[in-house]
Design a protein around this motif. Structure first.
Motif, PDB file in Angstrom:
ATOM      1  N   UNK A  27       0.830  -1.201   0.000  1.00  0.00           N
ATOM      2  CA  UNK A  27       0.000   0.000   0.000  1.00  0.00           C
ATOM      3  C   UNK A  27       0.867   1.254   0.000  1.00  0.00           C
ATOM      4  N   UNK A  28       0.267   2.379  -0.410  1.00  0.00           N
ATOM      5  CA  UNK A  28       0.988   3.644  -0.459  1.00  0.00           C
ATOM      6  C   UNK A  28       0.998   4.354   0.884  1.00  0.00           C
ATOM      7  N   UNK A  29       0.361   3.789   1.868  1.00  0.00           N
ATOM      8  CA  UNK A  29       0.297   4.398   3.186  1.00  0.00           C
ATOM      9  C   UNK A  29       0.481   3.315   4.232  1.00  0.00           C
ATOM     10  N   UNK A  30       0.809   3.731   5.434  1.00  0.00           N
ATOM     11  CA  UNK A  30       1.085   2.782   6.505  1.00  0.00           C
ATOM     12  C   UNK A  30      -0.209   2.400   7.225  1.00  0.00           C
ATOM     13  N   UNK A  34      -3.088   3.189  13.760  1.00  0.00           N
ATOM     14  CA  UNK A  34      -4.516   3.199  13.445  1.00  0.00           C
ATOM     15  C   UNK A  34      -5.102   4.604  13.463  1.00  0.00           C
ATOM     16  N   UNK A  35      -4.542   5.523  14.247  1.00  0.00           N
ATOM     17  CA  UNK A  35      -5.080   6.885  14.297  1.00  0.00           C
ATOM     18  C   UNK A  35      -4.698   7.671  13.045  1.00  0.00           C
ATOM     19  N   UNK A  41      -8.187   8.172   6.096  1.00  0.00           N
ATOM     20  CA  UNK A  41      -9.453   7.683   5.544  1.00  0.00           C
ATOM     21  C   UNK A  41     -10.571   8.707   5.717  1.00  0.00           C
ATOM     22  N   UNK A  42     -10.592   9.418   6.851  1.00  0.00           N
ATOM     23  CA  UNK A  42     -11.623  10.433   7.078  1.00  0.00           C
ATOM     24  C   UNK A  42     -11.487  11.571   6.078  1.00  0.00           C
ATOM     25  N   UNK A  43     -10.253  12.011   5.812  1.00  0.00           N
ATOM     26  CA  UNK A  43     -10.045  13.079   4.827  1.00  0.00           C
ATOM     27  C   UNK A  43     -10.408  12.590   3.431  1.00  0.00           C
TER      28      UNK A  43
END
Length: 63
Positions: A27-30, A34-35, A41-43
């Protein structure tokens, strides 16, 4: 001739491709924090949800 060149390039490209295997490694993100993942994800989803409402508000205020 062209087919041989394409085959050679494809196989050599596959041999050069090295990556870590495992859950979340491609994936492009870690996904470890979790925060941070929640914020990303919220943005991402929040901007997609809010975008039509912002466009409608802009069109209603435009004269």
């Amino acid at each position: 001739m062209l087919g041989v060149s394409v085959h050679w390039f494809a196989t050599s490209a596959m041999r050069r491709l090295h990556y870590e295997e495992g859950l979340g490694k491609n994936l492009h993100f870690s996904v470890e924090n979790k925060w941070q993942l929640l914020g990303i994800m919220a943005v991402f989803f929040g901007s997609g949800f809010a975008f039509p409402f912002i466009i409608v508000r802009h069109q209603l205020l435009k004269k």
